[in-house]
Design a protein around this motif. Structure first.
Motif, PDB file in Angstrom:
ATOM      1  N   ARG A  48       0.845  -1.195   0.000  1.00  0.00           N
ATOM      2  CA  ARG A  48       0.000   0.000   0.000  1.00  0.00           C
ATOM      3  C   ARG A  48       0.883   1.249   0.000  1.00  0.00           C
ATOM      4  O   ARG A  48       1.799   1.395   0.812  1.00  0.00           O
ATOM      5  CB  ARG A  48      -0.898   0.022   1.233  1.00  0.00           C
ATOM      6  N   GLY A  49       0.614   2.135  -0.937  1.00  0.00           N
ATOM      7  CA  GLY A  49       1.415   3.342  -1.083  1.00  0.00           C
ATOM      8  C   GLY A  49       2.652   3.144  -1.927  1.00  0.00           C
ATOM      9  O   GLY A  49       3.344   4.110  -2.254  1.00  0.00           O
ATOM     10  N   ASN A  50       2.952   1.897  -2.309  1.00  0.00           N
ATOM     11  CA  ASN A  50       4.133   1.606  -3.124  1.00  0.00           C
ATOM     12  C   ASN A  50       3.789   0.828  -4.387  1.00  0.00           C
ATOM     13  O   ASN A  50       4.680   0.282  -5.038  1.00  0.00           O
ATOM     14  CB  ASN A  50       5.150   0.796  -2.311  1.00  0.00           C
ATOM     15  N   ALA A  51       2.508   0.759  -4.722  1.00  0.00           N
ATOM     16  CA  ALA A  51       2.099  -0.012  -5.891  1.00  0.00           C
ATOM     17  C   ALA A  51       2.602   0.648  -7.171  1.00  0.00           C
ATOM     18  O   ALA A  51       2.670   1.867  -7.284  1.00  0.00           O
ATOM     19  CB  ALA A  51       0.570  -0.140  -5.929  1.00  0.00           C
ATOM     20  N   VAL A  52       2.976  -0.188  -8.135  1.00  0.00           N
ATOM     21  CA  VAL A  52       3.392   0.269  -9.459  1.00  0.00           C
ATOM     22  C   VAL A  52       2.590  -0.519 -10.485  1.00  0.00           C
ATOM     23  O   VAL A  52       2.011  -1.562 -10.167  1.00  0.00           O
ATOM     24  CB  VAL A  52       4.905   0.055  -9.673  1.00  0.00           C
ATOM     25  N   PRO A  53       2.520  -0.048 -11.742  1.00  0.00           N
ATOM     26  CA  PRO A  53       1.785  -0.803 -12.765  1.00  0.00           C
ATOM     27  C   PRO A  53       2.289  -2.232 -12.876  1.00  0.00           C
ATOM     28  O   PRO A  53       3.454  -2.527 -12.598  1.00  0.00           O
ATOM     29  CB  PRO A  53       2.059   0.001 -14.048  1.00  0.00           C
ATOM     30  N   MET A  54       1.400  -3.121 -13.298  1.00  0.00           N
ATOM     31  CA  MET A  54       1.699  -4.549 -13.280  1.00  0.00           C
ATOM     32  C   MET A  54       2.894  -4.914 -14.132  1.00  0.00           C
ATOM     33  O   MET A  54       3.636  -5.839 -13.797  1.00  0.00           O
ATOM     34  CB  MET A  54       0.460  -5.341 -13.741  1.00  0.00           C
ATOM     35  N   ASP A  55       3.117  -4.217 -15.238  1.00  0.00           N
ATOM     36  CA  ASP A  55       4.269  -4.552 -16.070  1.00  0.00           C
ATOM     37  C   ASP A  55       5.583  -4.223 -15.369  1.00  0.00           C
ATOM     38  O   ASP A  55       6.632  -4.781 -15.712  1.00  0.00           O
ATOM     39  CB  ASP A  55       4.193  -3.860 -17.430  1.00  0.00           C
ATOM     40  N   GLN A  56       5.539  -3.327 -14.389  1.00  0.00           N
ATOM     41  CA  GLN A  56       6.725  -3.048 -13.573  1.00  0.00           C
ATOM     42  C   GLN A  56       6.759  -3.924 -12.324  1.00  0.00           C
ATOM     43  O   GLN A  56       7.829  -4.276 -11.830  1.00  0.00           O
ATOM     44  CB  GLN A  56       6.747  -1.577 -13.160  1.00  0.00           C
ATOM     45  N   LEU A  57       5.571  -4.272 -11.814  1.00  0.00           N
ATOM     46  CA  LEU A  57       5.510  -5.089 -10.603  1.00  0.00           C
ATOM     47  C   LEU A  57       5.930  -6.526 -10.880  1.00  0.00           C
ATOM     48  O   LEU A  57       6.587  -7.157 -10.036  1.00  0.00           O
ATOM     49  CB  LEU A  57       4.090  -5.051 -10.031  1.00  0.00           C
ATOM     50  N   ALA A  58       5.555  -7.056 -12.053  1.00  0.00           N
ATOM     51  CA  ALA A  58       5.803  -8.475 -12.344  1.00  0.00           C
ATOM     52  C   ALA A  58       7.275  -8.859 -12.185  1.00  0.00           C
ATOM     53  O   ALA A  58       7.587  -9.832 -11.483  1.00  0.00           O
ATOM     54  CB  ALA A  58       5.283  -8.831 -13.737  1.00  0.00           C
ATOM     55  N   PRO A  59       8.237  -8.156 -12.821  1.00  0.00           N
ATOM     56  CA  PRO A  59       9.638  -8.571 -12.634  1.00  0.00           C
ATOM     57  C   PRO A  59      10.127  -8.418 -11.202  1.00  0.00           C
ATOM     58  O   PRO A  59      10.946  -9.218 -10.733  1.00  0.00           O
ATOM     59  CB  PRO A  59      10.410  -7.654 -13.600  1.00  0.00           C
ATOM     60  N   LYS A  60       9.625  -7.404 -10.474  1.00  0.00           N
ATOM     61  CA  LYS A  60      10.018  -7.243  -9.068  1.00  0.00           C
ATOM     62  C   LYS A  60       9.480  -8.404  -8.234  1.00  0.00           C
ATOM     63  O   LYS A  60      10.163  -8.922  -7.338  1.00  0.00           O
ATOM     64  CB  LYS A  60       9.485  -5.911  -8.521  1.00  0.00           C
ATOM     65  N   LEU A  61       8.246  -8.799  -8.530  1.00  0.00           N
ATOM     66  CA  LEU A  61       7.636  -9.917  -7.814  1.00  0.00           C
ATOM     67  C   LEU A  61       8.401 -11.206  -8.103  1.00  0.00           C
ATOM     68  O   LEU A  61       8.700 -11.987  -7.180  1.00  0.00           O
ATOM     69  CB  LEU A  61       6.172 -10.040  -8.238  1.00  0.00           C
ATOM     70  N   ILE A  62       8.717 -11.431  -9.378  1.00  0.00           N
ATOM     71  CA  ILE A  62       9.416 -12.659  -9.769  1.00  0.00           C
ATOM     72  C   ILE A  62      10.769 -12.751  -9.075  1.00  0.00           C
ATOM     73  O   ILE A  62      11.163 -13.807  -8.572  1.00  0.00           O
ATOM     74  CB  ILE A  62       9.572 -12.710 -11.303  1.00  0.00           C
ATOM     75  N   ARG A  63      11.478 -11.630  -9.027  1.00  0.00           N
ATOM     76  CA  ARG A  63      12.805 -11.634  -8.404  1.00  0.00           C
ATOM     77  C   ARG A  63      12.701 -11.982  -6.915  1.00  0.00           C
ATOM     78  O   ARG A  63      13.511 -12.747  -6.386  1.00  0.00           O
ATOM     79  CB  ARG A  63      13.471 -10.275  -8.596  1.00  0.00           C
ATOM     80  N   ARG A  64      11.709 -11.425  -6.222  1.00  0.00           N
ATOM     81  CA  ARG A  64      11.579 -11.691  -4.791  1.00  0.00           C
ATOM     82  C   ARG A  64      11.021 -13.083  -4.499  1.00  0.00           C
ATOM     83  O   ARG A  64      11.310 -13.661  -3.453  1.00  0.00           O
ATOM     84  CB  ARG A  64      10.677 -10.629  -4.146  1.00  0.00           C
ATOM     85  N   ALA A  65      10.214 -13.593  -5.415  1.00  0.00           N
ATOM     86  CA  ALA A  65       9.549 -14.875  -5.155  1.00  0.00           C
ATOM     87  C   ALA A  65      10.341 -16.067  -5.673  1.00  0.00           C
ATOM     88  O   ALA A  65       9.977 -17.214  -5.384  1.00  0.00           O
ATOM     89  CB  ALA A  65       8.153 -14.871  -5.795  1.00  0.00           C
ATOM     90  N   ALA A  66      11.412 -15.819  -6.446  1.00  0.00           N
ATOM     91  CA  ALA A  66      12.206 -16.923  -6.974  1.00  0.00           C
ATOM     92  C   ALA A  66      12.725 -17.784  -5.827  1.00  0.00           C
ATOM     93  O   ALA A  66      13.144 -17.286  -4.786  1.00  0.00           O
ATOM     94  CB  ALA A  66      13.359 -16.375  -7.807  1.00  0.00           C
ATOM     95  N   GLN A  67      12.649 -19.083  -6.025  1.00  0.00           N
ATOM     96  CA  GLN A  67      13.136 -20.087  -5.078  1.00  0.00           C
ATOM     97  C   GLN A  67      12.299 -20.189  -3.808  1.00  0.00           C
ATOM     98  O   GLN A  67      12.673 -20.895  -2.877  1.00  0.00           O
ATOM     99  CB  GLN A  67      14.609 -19.837  -4.696  1.00  0.00           C
ATOM    100  N   LYS A  68      11.182 -19.488  -3.732  1.00  0.00           N
ATOM    101  CA  LYS A  68      10.312 -19.624  -2.556  1.00  0.00           C
ATOM    102  C   LYS A  68       9.331 -20.797  -2.714  1.00  0.00           C
ATOM    103  O   LYS A  68       8.666 -21.178  -1.764  1.00  0.00           O
ATOM    104  CB  LYS A  68       9.521 -18.325  -2.330  1.00  0.00           C
ATOM    105  N   ASN A  69       9.241 -21.319  -3.938  1.00  0.00           N
ATOM    106  CA  ASN A  69       8.373 -22.482  -4.203  1.00  0.00           C
ATOM    107  C   ASN A  69       6.921 -22.233  -3.809  1.00  0.00           C
ATOM    108  O   ASN A  69       6.263 -23.088  -3.199  1.00  0.00           O
ATOM    109  CB  ASN A  69       8.902 -23.725  -3.480  1.00  0.00           C
ATOM    110  N   TYR A  70       6.420 -21.057  -4.149  1.00  0.00           N
ATOM    111  CA  TYR A  70       5.013 -20.762  -3.867  1.00  0.00           C
ATOM    112  C   TYR A  70       4.108 -21.618  -4.748  1.00  0.00           C
ATOM    113  O   TYR A  70       4.366 -21.792  -5.951  1.00  0.00           O
ATOM    114  CB  TYR A  70       4.715 -19.290  -4.140  1.00  0.00           C
TER     115      TYR A  70
END
Length: 692
Positions: A460-482
């Protein structure tokens, strides 16, 4: 080495083209024939006449247009490519005794003394770059230090081998590497390397390796517990090694393919070792990307040793001697900067898409379907949309789903697979969000036994458009096996106009990217459009373009029911679905009893139909006076503004109001113009002091 272009005097071009069926070539190979003909000084008509044989793909004028686009290259496609295509389709070159006019046969020996060999420009440049460094110029410790600094973080553990088992085989010695060392960090080695001044210092630091065998290193970081694939801490790099071509040609192909190589090491033998960025999130994705990488190399003439495909593989360690030659670092950070950048570039300039496969080849060995994530509703790795109006408790429903996946319990009556889940919170403040999770667990009466399976990303307060959020999400979620990533709500990250089909298709493609990169399901929620929903199909109720309803593999829609008399507190809802992978389920009736949704165990909602509201709704709208409708518009604007202005800035972008209300830009502006408490501004709509 003899220049390939010299073959224009040996073979008849018409004979070569007659041996090649253009219908058996892919698009890039067809282009290569044209480029080779132009390089040999032939006319476009020759390419045009040959291309006509592929009646299914031939288009008049296409050859001439492509011909004009061939601008030349430092590494041109030569007639040797055409010869290779002809050989692959059964053509045989003439024997030495059949050559006329003194022309050389394919395997004829060139007199190097009479005529110096010539190589093309790319190979000439490679030969200069690959010149082994002189003894007095070579800094082996610096080579290894640069290698470690490029591939590893300081706290990551590095595996290397300087000790071997010596086996006598066929009258000679074979050096078989041991497991080696795996408990030292890159930072420790880098600090010690700064003190090394000689080969003796290197041997003292790493171990006294045999001069005949050199030394090896594992290019991926380890967990410090061993050297198996299971001990790889990050599936970051893959090894590309080939010894079927001269090293100059290997280098030329690696550079032409723009392989995203973090390091390039000369083995001290007949091969280069390219440590290529694959940046995989899991072992499964690593294997998939390595297969893709090797197939691309193979297709472009670089025969890769496929035994090097595992992530814990050993590669040549730079900075040591091997049988009198140096294992040395040729270059770092060449080609494209990342796997994604390289793959995108490659697919834009070549036709390296997967080939069509015959159904007959897989009919008796079909791939396994992805396991269900939500039984009867959604498979793992697929996409789901939860849609509904305000007051439906959509966020609570998604939090309930997080808890159900974490604990392996049922959600709204559907059993969930157990695993890790990431909840991306875009709307609630951190404290409220975390309290909601505890409230849901408490109200459901579930023991919080697997909280480690739930991660919350508060944006909240830090949201960015999805095309910018997707790579940031992928980088943080890599190897977490969600098993699942849940994004709530999507109006905060929508890119473009939600009523535009093409813009929303591009927006939804970002969910595909997250699914593919992380191998997990993506679940997100969206709101209904304004107006009565009971007469609409479930897939037509979501606000905006129909892409929202047609893109996900599963769409669950919430619609409010008129609660039976005597019910207080809880609100009644019906869940309907549109599914791609499973049969349609019967509507599910539930109660939203804050803060959870509960199944209608008594069946009292079974006969309640949303359509029953239609007559009363239409009658009330017909009887409404203009002043009442204006009041409704003002209240709608105030509610939307308050929902979008979470940070209390007093200004909301117009696109967010359009998304929230499901109205056009002009309609929103009309709402603003008639409301004394708001006015237009450059960035959208701002709140002003209300008129007295």
């Amino acid at each position: 080495m003899r220049e390939m272009r010299g073959m224009q005097t040996k073979y008849d071009i018409n004979e070569l083209l007659a041996a090649i069926d253009p219908a058996r070539l892919n698009y890039q190979e067809w282009l290569n024939v044209g480029m080779a003909l132009r390089e040999e000084g032939q006319l476009v008509e020759i390419w045009e006449n040959w291309s006509r044989r592929d009646a299914g793909r031939y288009h008049p004028g296409e050859c001439a247009a492509k011909w004009r686009s061939f601008r030349g290259s430092a590494t041109p496609v030569t007639l040797g490519t055409v010869v290779q295509y002809a050989k692959e389709q059964g053509w045989q070159p003439p024997l030495a005794g059949d050559c006329e006019r003194g022309e050389l046969a394919w395997d004829a020996v060139i007199n190097d003394e009479a005529k110096p060999p010539r190589i093309n420009k790319a190979e000439a440049a490679a030969a200069a770059i690959l010149q082994e460094p002189a003894d007095d110029e070579w800094q082996p410790a610096q080579d290894l230090r640069r290698y470690l600094e490029t591939l590893f973080y300081n706290d990551e553990r590095v595996g290397y081998v300087t000790h071997f088992r010596v086996v006598d085989k066929d009258g000679g010695k074979v050096f078989s590497p041991t497991k080696g060392v795996w408990d030292r960090t890159a930072g420790q080695l880098i600090r010690k390397l700064a003190e090394c001044k000689s080969d003796e210092d290197m041997r003292f630091l790493l171990g006294d390796y045999p001069a005949e065998a050199g030394a090896y290193i594992r290019f991926n970081p380890l967990d410090g517990q061993g050297v198996r694939d299971a001990n790889v801490a990050d599936f970051r790099y893959a090894l590309v090694e080939s010894d079927t071509l001269p090293v100059e040609q290997q280098y030329a192909v690696i550079r032409q393919l723009e392989l995203p190589a973090a390091c390039l090491v000369h083995s001290g033998g007949k091969s280069l070792h390219a440590i290529v960025r694959v940046e995989a999130a899991s072992l499964e994705q690593y294997r998939e990307r390595v297969r893709y990488l090797y197939a691309v190399c193979q297709k472009h003439g670089l025969e890769v040793d496929k035994q090097n495909s595992n992530p814990a593989r050993l590669s040549r360690l730079p900075g040591v001697w091997r049988a009198g030659r140096k294992q040395w670092l040729v270059a770092t950070n060449i080609g494209k900067g990342s796997w994604q950048e390289w793959q995108k570039w490659l697919e834009s300039v070549t036709d390296d898409l997967p080939e069509p496969e015959s159904l007959s080849t897989v009919w008796d060995n079909l791939p396994e379907l992805a396991a269900p994530l939500i039984e009867g509703v959604l498979r793992q790795g697929h996409k789901m949309l939860l849609a509904g109006p305000s007051k439906a408790g959509k966020s609570f429903a998604l939090i309930e789903l997080c808890c159900a996946i974490a604990e392996g319990r049922s959600w709204l009556g559907w059993q969930c697979a157990q695993g890790r889940v990431l909840y991306v919170n875009l709307e609630l403040d951190r404290a409220s969000c975390l309290h909601r999770f505890k409230d849901v667990y408490t109200r459901l009466g579930w023991p919080a036994a697997n909280l480690q399976n739930i991660d919350v990303w508060n944006l909240r307060g830090n949201a960015v458009p999805m095309d910018q959020l997707a790579p940031k999400l992928i980088r943080r979620a890599a190897q977490k096996n969600y098993l699942a990533v849940i994004i709530d709500p999507i109006y905060k990250v929508i890119t473009g106009d939600e009523n535009s089909a093409d813009q929303m298709a591009n927006f939804c493609n970002q969910f595909d990217k997250v699914c593919n990169e992380l191998g997990c399901a993506v679940i997100y929620c969206h709101h209904h459009s304004k107006g009565f929903q009971g007469s609409k199909r479930s897939m037509d109720r979501a606000s905006g373009s129909g892409v929202f309803a047609r893109d996900p593999d599963a769409l669950l829609d919430l619609i409010e029911l008129s609660a039976p008399p005597g019910q207080t507190g809880a609100t009644a809802w019906r869940v309907e679905g549109t599914l791609r992978e499973f049969p349609k389920f019967a509507p599910v009736n539930i109660w939203f009893d804050y803060p959870v949704h509960l199944l209608d165990a008594t069946g009292c909602l079974q006969d309640v139909q949303p359509e029953a509201e239609l007559a009363g709704w239409q009658k009330s709208k017909q009887a409404a006076q203009p002043k009442d409708r204006q009041k409704e518009r003002r209240e709608a604007l105030e509610k939307a503004f308050a929902a979008c202005d979470m940070e209390n800035t007093g200004c909301v972008p117009l696109v967010q109001l359009i998304t929230y209300l499901g109205k056009s830009k002009n309609t929103i502006r009309d709402y603003v113009d008639e409301h004394p408490g708001f006015e237009r501004c450059k960035d959208g709509v701002k709140r002003v002091k209300k008129a007295d």
